[in-house]
Structure formats: C-alpha cells, structure tokens
Design a protein around this motif. Structure first.
Motif, mmCIF file in Angstrom:
data_model
loop_
_atom_site.group_PDB
_atom_site.id
_atom_site.type_symbol
_atom_site.label_atom_id
_atom_site.label_comp_id
_atom_site.label_asym_id
_atom_site.label_seq_id
_atom_site.Cartn_x
_atom_site.Cartn_y
_atom_site.Cartn_z
ATOM 1 N N ALA A 23 0.840 -1.205 0.000
ATOM 2 C CA ALA A 23 0.000 0.000 0.000
ATOM 3 C C ALA A 23 0.873 1.252 0.000
ATOM 4 O O ALA A 23 1.973 1.263 0.557
ATOM 5 N N ARG A 24 0.364 2.311 -0.614
ATOM 6 C CA ARG A 24 1.149 3.532 -0.766
ATOM 7 C C ARG A 24 1.541 4.109 0.591
ATOM 8 O O ARG A 24 2.636 4.646 0.747
ATOM 9 N N GLN A 25 0.647 4.021 1.593
ATOM 10 C CA GLN A 25 0.970 4.617 2.885
ATOM 11 C C GLN A 25 2.083 3.872 3.610
ATOM 12 O O GLN A 25 2.666 4.393 4.567
ATOM 13 N N GLN A 35 4.796 2.491 1.844
ATOM 14 C CA GLN A 35 5.999 2.436 1.009
ATOM 15 C C GLN A 35 7.135 3.287 1.558
ATOM 16 O O GLN A 35 8.298 3.011 1.281
ATOM 17 N N GLN A 36 6.823 4.338 2.325
ATOM 18 C CA GLN A 36 7.873 5.176 2.892
ATOM 19 C C GLN A 36 8.478 4.588 4.161
ATOM 20 O O GLN A 36 9.522 5.046 4.619
ATOM 21 N N TRP A 60 14.647 2.291 -3.454
ATOM 22 C CA TRP A 60 13.249 2.705 -3.344
ATOM 23 C C TRP A 60 12.360 1.589 -3.883
ATOM 24 O O TRP A 60 12.834 0.610 -4.450
ATOM 25 N N GLN A 86 8.410 0.590 -5.804
ATOM 26 C CA GLN A 86 7.282 1.057 -6.606
ATOM 27 C C GLN A 86 6.246 -0.050 -6.652
ATOM 28 O O GLN A 86 6.545 -1.178 -7.039
ATOM 29 N N SER A 87 5.020 0.284 -6.248
ATOM 30 C CA SER A 87 3.928 -0.683 -6.240
ATOM 31 C C SER A 87 2.632 0.059 -6.505
ATOM 32 O O SER A 87 2.360 1.077 -5.842
ATOM 33 N N THR A 138 5.172 -5.763 -6.981
ATOM 34 C CA THR A 138 6.091 -4.781 -6.402
ATOM 35 C C THR A 138 7.434 -4.872 -7.118
ATOM 36 O O THR A 138 7.888 -5.968 -7.457
#
Length: 596
Positions: free
Chosen positions: A517-519, A521-522, A561, A563-564, A573
């Motif tokens: 999930a984007r939240q 990825q960091q 990094w 990317q998904s 992913t």
C-alpha cells in the motif's frame, strides 16, 4: 525662442522643399511619358524589321539618342530587346514588374523604384504596343533617372540647414550668455534638491563665499549629510534584522493591527505555497486552519494594554507536516504591527517518536513470539515426567527453530549497527553484479523451489561492473529476492533487470505479489517494520532485511526505493536500487529491461 526660430526657419523651408521636390518628380514623370509616346510613334511608323537582331539595334540606337533605357517585353514577360543589356538571356522574366502589370490593366504604367541594373532611383513608364512583322505583341518600357535634379535640391536644402543652424546656434549662445549668471545657481540647487529627494544623499553643492546662494547651498549640504548618516544607521540595523529574520529556520508571519498579513520570512514562504499572494490577507485565507485564526484574533483583542499576549498550539498542514505555533502580541507603541506568529516544524520529532514507539512495539512482538514458543515447549517438557520421543523431538524442534530465529535477529541487529557506524573498513572493488546475483539466488533456491518460483535474469553475464563489496552486494540481492519469494504467489517467477543512467546503474527486482500500500511504502525500510497483514502468515522474517539493504546501498553511494504497483501497471512490487558504475563502464549504455 530657439524652438520658435526653428519653426520659423525650418518648417517653411521643409514644406517648400517637399513642394519643389514633388514638382521635379512630376515633371520628370511627364517627360518620361512624352518620351515613351515619342518612341511609340516611331516604332509604329517604322518599317517592318527583318529579324529580332535588327529590332535590338533599333532599340539600342533609340535609347542612346535620348540617354534613356528602352526595353521591349513580350506578353509572356520575356525581354525581346534592351538598349543597355546586350545579353538578353541574363535578364529574368519581367512579367511581374509593377509598371508592366499596370500597362496591361491601363494605357500607361508608371512606377518610381530602384533599378536592378543601374542601382539608382529611376522612373519606369510602360505602354502596350502592337508592332508589325516579326516583333511579337508586347509592352515598350522606358526608364530614366531624375537624380540630377533631386541632388541639386538636396544640396540647396543642406546649405539652408547649415545657414539656419548657424543662426540658431548664435541665438542660443547669446541667450545662454545672458541668463547664465542667474540660471546656473538655481539649476544647481534644484538638481541637488531633486537628487537628495530621490534618495542620493552623497551629493554636495559648491559655491564660493560671497555668492548670493552660498548660505542656501551650505544648508542643503548639511541637511544631506545628516540625512545620510541617519539612513546608513537605519539601513545597517535593518540589514541585521533582515539577516536574522530570513536566517531563521522557523517560519515567521507578522500581522498588522487589523489582523492582516504584513510580512513573512523565507522559511514561511517555503512553508506556504504562493506565499507572496498572502500579503494583505487574513491568516485563514492562507492557512486553512480555524484554530490558528482564532488564536490570532484572541491575541489582537486582548485587554492587556501595553503588554503582550501569547498562545501556543499545534496544527497539521498540507502534506501531513506538524507545526508547533506560537502567537505573540506586540506592544502597543509599535504602530502598524499587531501579532507575530512563529511556526516551528516538529514533523521530524513526531515521526521519530512514532518510529521509536513502533520500534519498541515491533521488537517486543518479534522477541515475544519465539520466547513464548520456547517457554511453552520447555514448560511442556518439564511437566511430563517421561515425554514420548515424538513429543520430545517436536518440542525440541520448536525450541531450536525459535532460538535460530532469535540468533538471526540478533545477528541482523549487530550487522545493522555496524553498517550505521561503518565500523568495518569499506573497501569496494569492481564487481560483476551478475555473479553476486547468481550466488544470492543459489541461497534462495530451496525456498523458491518449495513455491515453484523461478528467476528471469536479464543482467549481462559480463561487461557491467560496479565498485562494491562483493558479500554486501550479494546480501542486498538475497534480501530482495527472499522478499519476492516470500510474498509472491506460487508459480510466478521473479524478474531482475537493470538500466544504465549516466554514471549510475539501476537494478530492479520485480515480483507479482499482492503489492504494498502507498501509505506503507515510505516506512518499509525502517527496522522491524512489516505490513501487518503478513506478520502472522509469513514467519521467518526479522523485519531488518530492507533496513540492512538501505544502509548497504547508501554506504556504496546509491539509493533504494520501491514502486507498487509495478511500473507497467501490473499487480506486484518492484524494488529498485542504484549504484555507481565502474570507471570504464560509465560511457556505455546497456539496457536489460524497459526503463522504470
């Protein structure tokens, strides 16, 4: 008076010159038309020509008699004869000449233009003619110059200008001599006052003692000196304040007594998009936070006259940045300024606090799970006087697996600590990434075979090298491949590719798993951070692999990094990491897969 004389002498002379020039040109045009008509009559009365050469001789002789240029142009625009040009083939088509076009539409065509042959201004007149014999129908054109008369007029005009200029110069000099004694001091004082009024306080006036304007000049000099001293002092203080104001890391917003934004510093302009448009507006119009606006209004309406009123609050702005805001009311005697609002960015402190909390929770969870299994197995063994061999082997296996998991976790923590502090000597050497990938995949084969996962390797077997420690590069590939195998679906292969970008090479490891999930990825590169839904179903991970990868790649001068979904939009992913190329590979460009 000089302007009046200029109008009296020059304007009538210019009008007369224009009129005389027009008459000369008109006379020249009429003369050219009469000459053309004369040649027209001569050509009409002339006997028939035997051939075009005879016609060319006639045209040359006729033009030479009157010192004009005669040209005969056939209907198609081809020049049949010309009194000045013997090589007619060198002439271009004359069908588009203005006088030729006019002669087709009416009886006489006339233009005034620069000749391409003589390179002088000439009058061109043309007339259609129907000759007899071998000469085809066409247009007879005559070209004559009028530069002699025009040159005479120009010389007369230049002479008149010289005489007029001498008269005007003499008049001007006489006027200057008469008024200089009064005008010069006044102009000096007026100029000095104007320059001082515009902000240049360095100018000084100079008069000799005894002159009428000497006291006034000295007074202006003293005034300019006093103002200059005051302005320099104020400018110096202003520069110091502005340097402190703009050098602050905290954003500062100054409100006037009406609650409108009066000024701000550089940090505030980076905090708020389009901050320059916020001048003269209320804080709520720039920062959409009602609590901040209420705090500013409360500070402005405070009854504490002559003192200060302060308030503190925390706000969250766009992008999730958290700020500790202090609102301070200024003293009443500072007119035009009402409230100062200071924004202190505490987002990093809040993030570190959250990371610390998550770290403690994750470590507790990771240690509690194997310790609970070990404790439960040991208690079970102790509670049974003579445990069966099958139960004994099962419980001892649980104890061994969880002990190994804890040992691996401790080893990863120690390695991560060494990478962060760089206690080991870092000695990179040219390494072939394909060799490191092969060793890393060999370690992952048992786990991959259980899930029927293969590897699609697009790295070149030779010709690509990066400066790195071989074992650490193997570990980066192994950790990323293990993640792909662990979280990817059974029967779906992993793909490894690369792309050279300038002086760096970017590696990609792509899977077809559920994605991230984007939240999250960091945060996946933080130690012990795992996406919660995978924690209980996919054991064996310490949560430190990606953190170790990040530190290894950073120590090698690259970055990592994720990317998904995948760059091509498919589910899954892709982990990317970049490394510098070895010196001899930087000029090459090899591509193992489409660009990410």
């Amino acid at each position: 008076m000089w302007a009046i004389l200029a109008l009296v002498f020059i304007l009538p002379s210019w009008l007369y010159y224009r009129s005389l020039t027009g008459e000369v040109i008109d006379n020249a045009k009429q003369t050219a038309i009469r000459q053309l008509n004369h040649f027209h009559r001569m050509l009409s009365q002339e006997k028939q020509f035997q051939d075009l050469n005879e016609f060319q001789k006639w045209v040359s002789q006729a033009g030479a008699d009157l010192n004009v240029r005669l040209t005969y142009v056939a209907d198609g625009g081809k020049v049949i004869a010309d009194s000045l040009v013997s090589d007619l083939n060198s002439l271009d088509n004359h069908a588009t000449r203005p006088e030729i076009v006019q002669a087709r539409e009416r009886e006489i065509g006339l233009t005034l233009r620069r000749s391409r042959i003589s390179l002088h201004e000439q009058i061109f007149v043309a007339r259609r003619i129907e000759p007899r014999g071998i000469v085809p129908p066409g247009i007879l054109r005559l070209a004559t110059t009028y530069t002699d008369a025009a040159g005479l007029l120009d010389r007369l005009w230049n002479s008149f200008i010289v005489v007029t200029g001498m008269i005007l110069a003499a008049t001007l000099f006489l006027s200057y001599v008469l008024i200089r004694q009064i005008k010069t001091p006044i102009n000096t004082l007026v100029r000095a006052a104007g320059v001082i009024g515009s902000g240049d306080f360095k100018l000084r006036t100079h008069f000799h003692p005894g002159q009428e304007f000497y006291p006034l000049g000295e007074a202006i000099n003293q005034m300019a000196k006093n103002i200059d001293d005051q302005v320099e002092f104020v400018a110096e203080q202003k520069q110091k304040l502005e340097a402190v104001f703009d050098g602050m890391q905290e954003g500062v917003m100054v409100l006037d007594s009406r609650g409108k934004i009066q000024s701000f510093n550089r940090a505030f302009s980076e905090l708020v998009p389009n901050a320059s448009l916020s001048l003269g507006r209320r804080p709520l119009e720039t920062i959409m936070n009602l609590e901040l606006q209420e705090a500013c209004d409360a500070a402005l309406t405070s009854d504490n006259a002559g003192g200060t009123r302060s308030a503190s609050l925390q706000i969250v702005l766009d992008g999730g940045r958290i700020y500790d805001v202090h609102v301070v009311r200024l003293e009443e005697e500072r007119k035009g300024m009402g409230v100062i609002v200071v924004f202190h960015d505490i987002s990093e402190l809040k993030r570190l606090e959250k990371v610390r909390q998550d770290f403690v929770a994750n470590v507790s969870h990771e240690l509690r799970t194997p310790l609970t299994a070990i404790k439960g197995s040991a208690e079970t063994l102790l509670s049974e006087p003579s445990p069966e061999s099958g139960n004994l082997a099962s419980f001892l296996g649980i104890i061994l697996r969880n002990s190994e998991h804890m040992v691996k976790m401790v080893d990863d923590l120690l390695q991560l600590a060494r990478l962060e502090s760089r206690q080991r000597g870092f000695k990179p050497a040219p390494v072939n990434p394909a060799d490191a990938l092969a060793i890393a995949w060999k370690a992952c084969v048992p786990q991959a075979a259980a899930k029927q996962v293969g590897l699609e390797n697009a790295l070149p077997p030779a010709g690509l090298e990066v400066p790195a420690e071989f074992d650490q590069l193997v570990q980066v590939f192994r950790n990323l491949l293990e993640n792909g195998v662990r979280y990817g679906p059974p029967g779906k292969n992993l793909e490894v590719f690369h792309k050279v970008e300038g002086k760096n090479v970017v590696f990609g490891i792509r899977d077809q798993g559920p994605g991230i999930a984007r939240q999250h990825q960091q945060r996946i590169f933080e130690r012990f951070f795992q996406v919660e839904k995978h924690r209980s179903t996919l054991p064996g991970s310490t949560g430190l692999g990606l953190a170790i990868c990040r530190h290894i790649v950073r120590n090698h001068g690259g970055r990592i990094w994720v990317q998904s979904p995948n760059p091509d939009g498919t589910e899954g992913t892709t982990f990317f990491f970049s490394l510098p190329l070895a010196g001899e590979n930087r000029a090459e460009s090899k591509d193992g897969a489409p660009s990410s």
